[in-house]
Enzyme design. Structure first.
Site, PDB file in Angstrom:
ATOM      1  N   CYS A  42       0.818  -1.212   0.000  1.00  0.00           N
ATOM      2  CA  CYS A  42       0.000   0.000   0.000  1.00  0.00           C
ATOM      3  C   CYS A  42       0.850   1.260   0.000  1.00  0.00           C
ATOM      4  O   CYS A  42       2.059   1.225   0.223  1.00  0.00           O
ATOM      5  CB  CYS A  42      -0.903   0.049   1.246  1.00  0.00           C
ATOM      6  SG  CYS A  42      -2.017  -1.337   1.464  1.00  0.00           S
ATOM      7  N   ASP A 430      22.358  33.035 -18.049  1.00  0.00           N
ATOM      8  CA  ASP A 430      21.041  33.439 -18.547  1.00  0.00           C
ATOM      9  C   ASP A 430      20.766  34.888 -18.167  1.00  0.00           C
ATOM     10  O   ASP A 430      20.756  35.251 -16.989  1.00  0.00           O
ATOM     11  CB  ASP A 430      19.957  32.530 -17.962  1.00  0.00           C
ATOM     12  CG  ASP A 430      18.592  32.812 -18.555  1.00  0.00           C
ATOM     13  OD1 ASP A 430      18.248  32.191 -19.571  1.00  0.00           O
ATOM     14  OD2 ASP A 430      17.876  33.669 -17.999  1.00  0.00           O
TER      15      ASP A 430
END
Length: 471
Positions: A42, A430
């Site tokens: 589970c 960047d």
């Protein structure tokens, strides 16, 4: 049943016990528990009555629980649990192999073929899997096929033969046998009262850990959408894409009542359904753990406020690593708007079937110079990439991309974030990131020095900064 786990994957039983008893959703997907008395495994959030600790074993991966002889719970559906971000101690080779298996590498080829793509021997690949995960590559692939088949049975009306085909089984007989062995039920029993239908559309629910910043993801996609290929309508994302059998389409939007996105697919055939769903999950970053990410980023004096304003922020991507590489090369030293214009021209010039899709490598390589409104060096980089990977786009890797003339650290970094879904990359140099950092309240020092504090979630930090960028 064998409850032994490979030493590299041993979990803290006390910690897992506290987590499962609390049913805290933040642990969903981080581990799985198996119950010796029932033979079932589970999720830690399972609503069933909690078993006694003496009857419980813990596993890092669902695959390990299945390999130990346990079958998945029909209440909590462990196959729907979001995947863990990355497994500590797992080698790069095994991670790459797992990625390729998720992309159907063992459904469409042999273990030897997979080993060749990784540049290692088949025997060594088996040894790595046994050391790192305690299971074989074939066991991972079989478990993946079974859980995907169960999802199709539960959520779609596909006929059983189509379910078997879509899940990568070579025959219906093999499919029926594997389902009975694994789930102790027949495919018809798993489907229940849902009737098989012949609809051309496939509808699936793609679960995620909440919260999920859908608006932030849609904002990114709308700023990078290529005319004719992608479209945003009423906060729904639509896209055309190619398959070996022809053009396909998808639509995705948030589910109204569940922590999931609703995916609708129109495919010419279902042979690539499982890998397509995997691509969508990566593109929309559905396996992230937002609680872990925000817990770190919100500690930063500058980035913390951005993180708090965007709960559940994701690091969305592009359709494939190849597409991301083309986008990044076209976008070198130009604005996003300019890059979109060029990409739309390329897509239109390569359209053959009336429906515009992102062009394949062979189609781009065949275009003449007038279709490339960009500097000649960039054009040759793009053409070289496409010539090298014509009709084998799926084989492109970040390492191979970095070797092309005209591809630098920024391009590789962008493709790692957008094409590979790497959670811990900060594109060097960047301009948008640098400008946002310079104007961000509370920012101090150089950006790259600050980024070191954001590991292992630097890609998410970059996305938060990009969202705040104002030209």
């Amino acid at each position: 049943m064998d409850s032994e786990q490979p030493q590299a994957q041993v979990l803290d039983a006390d910690l897992c016990s506290r987590a499962r008893m609390s049913r805290d959703p933040r642990f969903d997907g981080e581990f799985f528990l198996a119950v010796k008395t029932t033979g079932i495994y589970c999720r830690p959030i399972c609503p069933a009555r909690a078993p006694a600790e003496k009857n419980v074993s813990y596993f890092r991966l669902a695959t390990q629980a299945a390999a130990a002889g346990y079958r998945p719970c029909l209440r909590c559906r462990p196959e729907s649990a979001p995947g863990s971000p990355a497994w500590e101690g797992t080698t790069t080779t095994v991670q790459r192999a797992l990625q390729l298996i998720r992309q159907n590498a063992l459904s469409e080829g042999s273990l030897g073929d997979l080993a060749d793509r990784l540049g290692i021997g088949e025997r060594y690949l088996r040894k790595l899997f046994q050391q790192e995960l305690g299971v074989s590559p074939q066991a991972v692939a079989l478990n993946q096929r079974l859980l995907f088949a169960k999802k199709l049975l539960a959520e779609t009306g596909l006929p059983l033969t189509e379910v078997a085909y879509a899940a990568g089984f070579g025959s219906v007989r093999r499919f029926n046998s594997a389902v009975k062995d694994h789930f102790r039920l027949t495919p018809s029993n798993l489907r229940g009262r849902r009737k098989a239908q012949g609809s051309a559309d496939i509808h699936l629910q793609l679960q995620y850990r909440p919260p999920y910043d859908w608006n932030g993801v849609v904002d990114f996609l709308s700023h990078h959408a290529i005319a004719g290929v992608e479209e945003i309508i009423d906060s729904r994302y639509l896209r055309n894409f190619r398959t070996t059998a022809g053009v396909a389409q998808l639509e995705i939007k948030p589910h109204k009542n569940k922590n999931a996105l609703e995916l609708r697919l129109q495919l010419p055939d279902n042979s690539r359904l499982m890998s397509t769903v995997g691509q969508v999950r990566r593109m929309f970053d559905l396996d992230a753990n937002p609680e872990q990410i925000s817990a770190l980023l919100q500690q930063d004096p500058a980035l913390g406020q951005l993180s708090k304003r965007s709960p559940g922020a994701r690091s969305p991507g592009h359709w494939s690593l190849f597409e991301s590489a083309v986008r990044a090369i076209v976008g070198q030293q130009v604005s996003t708007v300019a890059a979109r214009t060029v990409l739309a021209r390329l897509a239109k010039a390569c359209t053959k079937e009336g429906i515009v899709t992102f062009p394949g490598a062979a189609d781009i390589a065949a275009l003449t110079d007038e279709h490339f409104p960009m500097p000649s060096r960039r054009r040759e980089t793009l053409r070289s990439l496409c010539q090298t990977y014509s009709d084998r786009e799926d084989e492109l890797t970040l390492e191979a991309l970095a070797d092309f003339k005209g591809v630098g650290p920024w391009t590789v970094g962008m493709v790692a974030v957008r094409g590979a879904g790497d959670p811990d990359v900060f594109p060097t140099g960047d301009l948008g990131l640098e400008r946002t950092w310079a104007n961000l309240p509370g920012s101090e020092g150089k950006l790259n020095d600050a980024a070191a504090r954001w590991r292992p979630w630097r890609s998410y930090a970059a996305n938060l900064l990009w969202r705040s960028y104002t030209p």
